[in-house]
Enzyme design. Structure first.
Site, PDB file in Angstrom:
ATOM      1  N   CYS A 177      66.526  56.278  30.950  1.00  0.00           N
ATOM      2  CA  CYS A 177      67.116  54.985  31.305  1.00  0.00           C
ATOM      3  C   CYS A 177      66.114  53.849  31.148  1.00  0.00           C
ATOM      4  O   CYS A 177      65.003  53.902  31.686  1.00  0.00           O
ATOM      5  CB  CYS A 177      67.619  55.038  32.748  1.00  0.00           C
ATOM      6  SG  CYS A 177      68.294  53.475  33.327  1.00  0.00           S
ATOM      7  N   SER A 236      76.244  60.476  38.153  1.00  0.00           N
ATOM      8  CA  SER A 236      75.498  60.706  36.910  1.00  0.00           C
ATOM      9  C   SER A 236      74.863  62.082  36.999  1.00  0.00           C
ATOM     10  O   SER A 236      73.818  62.256  37.629  1.00  0.00           O
ATOM     11  CB  SER A 236      74.427  59.621  36.734  1.00  0.00           C
ATOM     12  OG  SER A 236      75.008  58.367  36.511  1.00  0.00           O
ATOM     13  N   LEU A 237      75.486  63.047  36.372  1.00  0.00           N
ATOM     14  CA  LEU A 237      75.059  64.444  36.517  1.00  0.00           C
ATOM     15  C   LEU A 237      74.095  64.856  35.403  1.00  0.00           C
ATOM     16  O   LEU A 237      72.961  65.238  35.669  1.00  0.00           O
ATOM     17  CB  LEU A 237      76.293  65.342  36.527  1.00  0.00           C
ATOM     18  CG  LEU A 237      76.059  66.808  36.896  1.00  0.00           C
ATOM     19  CD1 LEU A 237      75.497  66.942  38.308  1.00  0.00           C
ATOM     20  CD2 LEU A 237      77.366  67.596  36.768  1.00  0.00           C
ATOM     21  N   HIS A 238      74.572  64.854  34.177  1.00  0.00           N
ATOM     22  CA  HIS A 238      73.773  65.091  32.973  1.00  0.00           C
ATOM     23  C   HIS A 238      73.246  66.510  32.805  1.00  0.00           C
ATOM     24  O   HIS A 238      72.871  66.891  31.704  1.00  0.00           O
ATOM     25  CB  HIS A 238      72.616  64.100  32.851  1.00  0.00           C
ATOM     26  CG  HIS A 238      73.045  62.677  33.007  1.00  0.00           C
ATOM     27  ND1 HIS A 238      74.091  62.135  32.285  1.00  0.00           N
ATOM     28  CD2 HIS A 238      72.603  61.685  33.828  1.00  0.00           C
ATOM     29  CE1 HIS A 238      74.254  60.866  32.638  1.00  0.00           C
ATOM     30  NE2 HIS A 238      73.381  60.577  33.570  1.00  0.00           N
ATOM     31  N   SER A 290      79.053  54.266  40.967  1.00  0.00           N
ATOM     32  CA  SER A 290      78.366  55.356  40.283  1.00  0.00           C
ATOM     33  C   SER A 290      76.987  55.556  40.882  1.00  0.00           C
ATOM     34  O   SER A 290      76.214  54.608  41.014  1.00  0.00           O
ATOM     35  CB  SER A 290      78.238  55.049  38.793  1.00  0.00           C
ATOM     36  OG  SER A 290      77.532  56.077  38.128  1.00  0.00           O
ATOM     37  N   CYS A 297      65.118  49.193  39.293  1.00  0.00           N
ATOM     38  CA  CYS A 297      65.588  50.421  39.940  1.00  0.00           C
ATOM     39  C   CYS A 297      64.400  51.195  40.476  1.00  0.00           C
ATOM     40  O   CYS A 297      63.330  51.224  39.859  1.00  0.00           O
ATOM     41  CB  CYS A 297      66.369  51.269  38.936  1.00  0.00           C
ATOM     42  SG  CYS A 297      67.187  52.714  39.671  1.00  0.00           S
ATOM     43  N   CYS A 312      64.809  57.959  36.261  1.00  0.00           N
ATOM     44  CA  CYS A 312      65.508  58.675  35.198  1.00  0.00           C
ATOM     45  C   CYS A 312      64.821  58.385  33.859  1.00  0.00           C
ATOM     46  O   CYS A 312      64.716  57.232  33.449  1.00  0.00           O
ATOM     47  CB  CYS A 312      66.969  58.248  35.146  1.00  0.00           C
ATOM     48  SG  CYS A 312      67.859  58.511  36.711  1.00  0.00           S
ATOM     49  N   GLY A 346      70.194  49.364  38.742  1.00  0.00           N
ATOM     50  CA  GLY A 346      69.996  49.783  40.122  1.00  0.00           C
ATOM     51  C   GLY A 346      70.839  50.960  40.548  1.00  0.00           C
ATOM     52  O   GLY A 346      71.786  51.359  39.869  1.00  0.00           O
ATOM     53  N   GLU A 347      70.473  51.537  41.678  1.00  0.00           N
ATOM     54  CA  GLU A 347      71.199  52.633  42.311  1.00  0.00           C
ATOM     55  C   GLU A 347      72.002  52.051  43.481  1.00  0.00           C
ATOM     56  O   GLU A 347      71.421  51.649  44.498  1.00  0.00           O
ATOM     57  CB  GLU A 347      70.217  53.700  42.801  1.00  0.00           C
ATOM     58  CG  GLU A 347      70.773  54.714  43.788  1.00  0.00           C
ATOM     59  CD  GLU A 347      72.024  55.441  43.289  1.00  0.00           C
ATOM     60  OE1 GLU A 347      73.076  55.314  43.947  1.00  0.00           O
ATOM     61  OE2 GLU A 347      71.941  56.119  42.257  1.00  0.00           O
ATOM     62  N   CYS A 361      81.173  45.730  34.479  1.00  0.00           N
ATOM     63  CA  CYS A 361      80.068  46.612  34.852  1.00  0.00           C
ATOM     64  C   CYS A 361      79.002  45.738  35.491  1.00  0.00           C
ATOM     65  O   CYS A 361      78.440  44.853  34.837  1.00  0.00           O
ATOM     66  CB  CYS A 361      79.523  47.318  33.612  1.00  0.00           C
ATOM     67  SG  CYS A 361      78.053  48.335  33.926  1.00  0.00           S
ATOM     68  N   GLU A 365      71.727  42.101  34.604  1.00  0.00           N
ATOM     69  CA  GLU A 365      72.734  42.075  33.561  1.00  0.00           C
ATOM     70  C   GLU A 365      74.077  42.556  34.090  1.00  0.00           C
ATOM     71  O   GLU A 365      74.141  43.409  34.970  1.00  0.00           O
ATOM     72  CB  GLU A 365      72.315  42.946  32.373  1.00  0.00           C
ATOM     73  CG  GLU A 365      71.135  42.380  31.598  1.00  0.00           C
ATOM     74  CD  GLU A 365      70.785  43.216  30.377  1.00  0.00           C
ATOM     75  OE1 GLU A 365      71.361  44.322  30.225  1.00  0.00           O
ATOM     76  OE2 GLU A 365      69.940  42.777  29.580  1.00  0.00           O
ATOM     77  N   CYS A 397      76.766  49.868  28.865  1.00  0.00           N
ATOM     78  CA  CYS A 397      76.921  49.681  30.312  1.00  0.00           C
ATOM     79  C   CYS A 397      76.231  50.790  31.065  1.00  0.00           C
ATOM     80  O   CYS A 397      76.201  51.941  30.626  1.00  0.00           O
ATOM     81  CB  CYS A 397      78.403  49.654  30.661  1.00  0.00           C
ATOM     82  SG  CYS A 397      78.736  49.343  32.386  1.00  0.00           S
TER      83      CYS A 397
END
Length: 345
Positions: free
Chosen positions: A120, A219-221, A196, A113, A117, A164-165, A106, A93, A338
């Site tokens: 996600c 991406s910390l969170h 990211s 992935c 996470c 994906g990463e 995006c 996507e 996104c």
């Protein structure tokens, strides 16, 4: 039967050599290269200033593994979501996100992935493969065209926040960005591109050593190891101390600010301890914080926090002149959030 090579996996110099080896002029490689990248040709038949004989020779030796926008959905707020079919039938996507001043693409970097996470939707999909540079480039080109059609302006920004990463497909992502920023491609400034990552210290350092010019988002969170490991189990292998050290290294080498992507969830990181930990972490390296509205993927533990919790983050961060913005979800009516937060049905 010999499998044909995707022509976009070879360099311009290799293409020039191919034509010389087949009794043609080297400049023909330049012509074809322009068609492939700058003009985004989907087939050799599109190359109208190349002879039929040359096109037939290309057809006999190569393929163009172009993407196809399988389905496109347009939101009431102008957001566009593309389901992109790859040459082998797999789907990724990409999303066009418009504002009054910019249009942002995006894009995805992997099919599925390999990280885990828990919040996600993409993490629930098995990683099938990495995307090739051309497949990443094509997503951007498709959204650039959509931006011109629906918003009367070209694409202005790109974020690698789709499926994906990106740092686990590093070489292909870098090659795609090189072509996106090249005058032979889209000619976009690298300063308008953000990659990211969920936070892989070794690869963050490699980017710094490679002197990349694009921006970095993480991406910390959570800035508490135990909480972050609950949210993102893979991060047990990459503790915050290691991440911090890699980000300090990044800033020393690049002098480029970092953006922290941060979702506040009810009952997980919506307390004063979590806020204080983030403030402390933000002091290590010049940064800004995007507080992201969450789209729940089910009725489970990850639910959007209250406005009061968000406001507490903003209040405490602002005390130390740390810029914090709330990013509201776009395209809710078409399920087009996104990034690694994508809510996929």
């Amino acid at each position: 039967m010999i499998e044909k090579k995707d022509i976009r996996t070879i360099t311009k110099e290799q293409l020039r050599e191919f034509f010389v080896a087949n009794g043609d002029k080297a400049f023909r490689g330049n012509q074809v290269y322009e068609w492939l990248w700058s003009k985004g040709a989907h087939s050799f038949e599109d190359m109208t200033n190349v002879s039929k004989e040359t096109r037939a020779m290309l057809e006999a030796n190569f393929v163009i593994n172009h993407i196809k926008v399988d389905t496109m959905q347009r939101s009431e707020d102008g957001t566009v979501k593309n389901a992109v079919r790859l040459h082998d039938g797999l789907i990724v996507e990409s999303v066009l996100i418009p504002t009054n001043t910019r249009t942002t693409a995006c894009v995805s970097s992997q099919v599925g992935c390999s990280l885990d996470c828990n919040f996600c939707a993409t993490a629930r999909l098995k990683r099938m493969r990495n995307l090739e540079p051309g497949e990443i480039y094509d997503q951007v080109l498709a959204i650039d065209n959509e931006s011109k059609i629906y918003h009367n302006r070209p694409l202005s920004n790109i974020v690698f926040m789709g499926m994906g990463e990106p740092l686990m497909n590093y070489n292909n992502v870098i090659k795609a960005i090189d072509m996106i920023t090249s005058d032979e491609g889209l000619g976009m400034s690298p300063k308008r591109i953000t990659v990211s990552t969920s936070g892989i210290p070794k690869m963050i350092k490699k980017m710094a050593d490679d002197e990349v010019k694009f921006k970095l988002a993480v991406s910390l969170h959570s800035a508490i190891d135990e909480v972050r490991a609950r949210i993102m189990p893979f991060s047990k292998n990459f503790p915050l101390a290691d991440l911090r050290e890699s980000l300090e290294y990044w800033y020393r080498k690049t002098k480029s600010k970092i953006t922290y992507e941060y979702v506040v969830w009810k009952g997980i990181n919506d307390n004063k301890e979590a806020v204080d930990a983030l403030v402390k972490f933000c002091k290590y390296v010049p940064c800004k914080v995007n507080l992201i509205e969450y789209n729940p993927i089910d009725d489970g533990e990850f639910q959007q926090a209250s406005d009061e919790a968000i406001n507490l983050y903003i209040k405490e961060l602002s005390k130390y002149d740390i810029v914090a913005k709330v990013r509201r979800s776009r395209g809710k009516d078409i399920d087009a959030a996104c990034g690694q937060l994508a809510n996929k049905s």
